[in-house]
Design an enzyme around this catalytic site. Structure first.
Site, mmCIF file in Angstrom:
data_model
loop_
_atom_site.group_PDB
_atom_site.id
_atom_site.type_symbol
_atom_site.label_atom_id
_atom_site.label_comp_id
_atom_site.label_asym_id
_atom_site.label_seq_id
_atom_site.Cartn_x
_atom_site.Cartn_y
_atom_site.Cartn_z
ATOM 1 C CB CYS A 154 14.715 12.523 84.108
ATOM 2 S SG CYS A 154 13.997 12.714 82.522
ATOM 3 N NE ARG A 189 10.421 0.423 99.633
ATOM 4 C CZ ARG A 189 10.792 0.175 100.903
ATOM 5 N NH1 ARG A 189 12.083 0.122 101.243
ATOM 6 N NH2 ARG A 189 9.898 -0.030 101.819
ATOM 7 C CB SER A 190 9.229 8.177 95.674
ATOM 8 O OG SER A 190 10.301 8.400 94.773
ATOM 9 C CB ILE A 213 8.435 5.890 107.002
ATOM 10 C CG1 ILE A 213 7.390 5.893 105.873
ATOM 11 C CG2 ILE A 213 9.027 7.270 107.158
ATOM 12 C CD1 ILE A 213 6.125 6.638 106.243
#
Lengths: 317, 317
Positions: A154, A189-190, A213
């Site tokens: 989503c 960048r999850s 990181i």
């Protein structure tokens, strides 16, 4: 030395205000119209097993938007140890068309295990492995007959829809290359938002710098005729270097203290924040052509769009 | 006041030395015998996409053990960005019976995504969602006909096998209750080892304290006639309180500085360490009846056992 016309910032035409509110209303109206005209009442069940303020707020927004658009939303507040069994019950309940969980629950890898407990056929958030793998591989349908379109997570989908709406996507370019020539930085960048978003944008032709990181990766669309999936390499750049190159900067840093320095932004940039904290400073509008401070409401609209799609799959439509 | 016989520690009979080395040889011989007698040569492909010393060592052990037992092991050293595509190629290669990845690769949730890229039919480590969910739910077969047994994650399985071998499992008790009456503490609640291990032990009847930095949970077997899955609740205890209650203490803390205080251990405890660091102090043998300082070699034997099972599934055996 050639002559050079200098345009002062004060002489520039007034910038257009963000038009995202209009878009939310348009998306919501479209869903409401579809539901009303077809005489259906799709049911979404949301599980809240935490007291995280952002999760509670997201649940409230879901309830409010669903009421406005005619979706039957039921919030089930439960203990986190019961969650897995309750999701499985909902998987098997024919009255439920879509299921979502408000994360974080355990706040670690167990949450990723839970994402896979929701059956593919009811996963409105698009976070189960099948949908995530298909998205990374640019596989757009669940079936060979191309009848059942995949669900896209989503929040990344909401950001893509916003970029389409504000004209960053160029529909004159061939399909699969609507972002050709655009450079986009995504700071996060999850596995839930940042990495899928970088992949979606690269699959549509953009050069994407994906920052976390551990460094800056570059996602780009593979070459060749066939619609291939994106490629990833280390960019060799720092965030200070890639932000000034970017036409669009998208932030999702989950800390209140983080502020992206406005001076890094290229003039006329599109700035989008999906963190619950404001990652851009107050003066971001001095540089940005368009600034979108939050995407939560569009995300809820995308939830409903995904719900309608799953409802139709369940009814063989 | 009743009289009380005092037995000095020095008067106690000499403790039995750990017999785990014997077990490793027995397990290896059994696998070697099976392979030789059946005239098969199952193929395992391992992907190494990092320079982590523990991962490299694990790969070396796999190679050595496979050579001794007659398994065809191929180590493929590749760049982490290529890993996903290479795993998918191996999924589709009929010459490959089993696939494993030496983690960490990205060291974050992307590793959990990769675990699901390996097809269920070739997942020797038992880390894909189907096997993990079945293990948590105490579902022991993939099919209704109960022909294809599920794969259990290697390290938890290795620890279960060690506990069976050293007599902690009591086969006099009914199936599914072989650990009834035992209290076990597991210090680590990762999705790869600690949580699955706690669930397996609870599913076999133990009272399990599962410890991580967020607190101590208690896993126990549901009551009733049907073989049900474990239940989880907050224990309300600290690690200092649960360790002295435990017949078995299993540690997997990934830091060199961590040492479990020996004085917490109950006399005659079984102490097992699966961390690459030594979580028990040198003097652990002053309390422990049996001390198992590492489980790596048994884990490799379990890999091979899982490989044989998948090989047989692939050949309809």
């Amino acid at each position: 030395m050639t002559s050079c016309k200098v345009v002062l910032a004060s002489e520039l035409p007034q910038r257009a205000p963000p038009r995202v509110n209009l878009q939310i209303a348009a998306l919501r109206n479209e869903i409401h119209k579809t539901i009303t005209e077809r005489g259906i009442r799709p049911k979404l069940v949301g599980f809240l097993a935490n007291h995280d303020p952002a999760a509670v707020k997201y649940a409230e927004w879901t309830a409010k938007t669903c009421e406005e658009t005619g979706v039957d939303f039921e919030l089930r507040k439960i203990d986190k140890q019961e969650l897995e069994d309750k999701v499985i019950e909902a998987n098997e309940d024919d009255d439920v068309n879509g299921i979502m969980v408000y994360y974080p629950v355990f706040g670690d890898r167990q949450d990723q295990y839970l994402q896979n407990i929701i059956s593919t056929g009811k996963d409105v958030e698009g976070l189960c492995h099948t949908f995530v793998q298909n998205m990374y591989h640019n596989v757009r349908y669940l079936d060979k007959e191309q009848k059942r379109k995949c669900i896209i997570p989503c929040t990344p989908l909401a950001i893509v829809k916003i970029l389409e709406y504000i004209g960053v996507y160029n529909s004159v370019l061939p399909y699969g290359n609507h972002l050709y020539g655009k450079t986009i930085t995504v700071i996060n960048r999850s596995e839930v938002v940042g990495r899928p978003l970088a992949a979606l944008l690269a699959n549509d032709g953009a050069r994407v710098f994906s920052v976390d990181i551990n460094g800056v990766q570059e996602f780009s669309r593979g070459t060749g005729i066939k619609l291939r999936k994106h490629e990833v390499k280390d960019s060799g750049l720092s965030v200070e270097q890639c932000v000034p190159l970017s036409d669009v900067v998208i932030t999702g840093v989950p800390t209140a203290s983080y502020k992206l320095p406005t001076e890094w932004l290229k003039d006329g940039v599109v700035a989008i924040n999906f963190s619950t904290h404001k990652n851009f400073s107050e003066d971001v509008k001095s540089r940005a052509a368009i600034y979108v401070p939050s995407v939560g409401k569009v995300t809820v609209a995308m939830l409903e769009r995904n719900l309608l799609r799953l409802h139709d799959h369940q009814h063989g439509l």
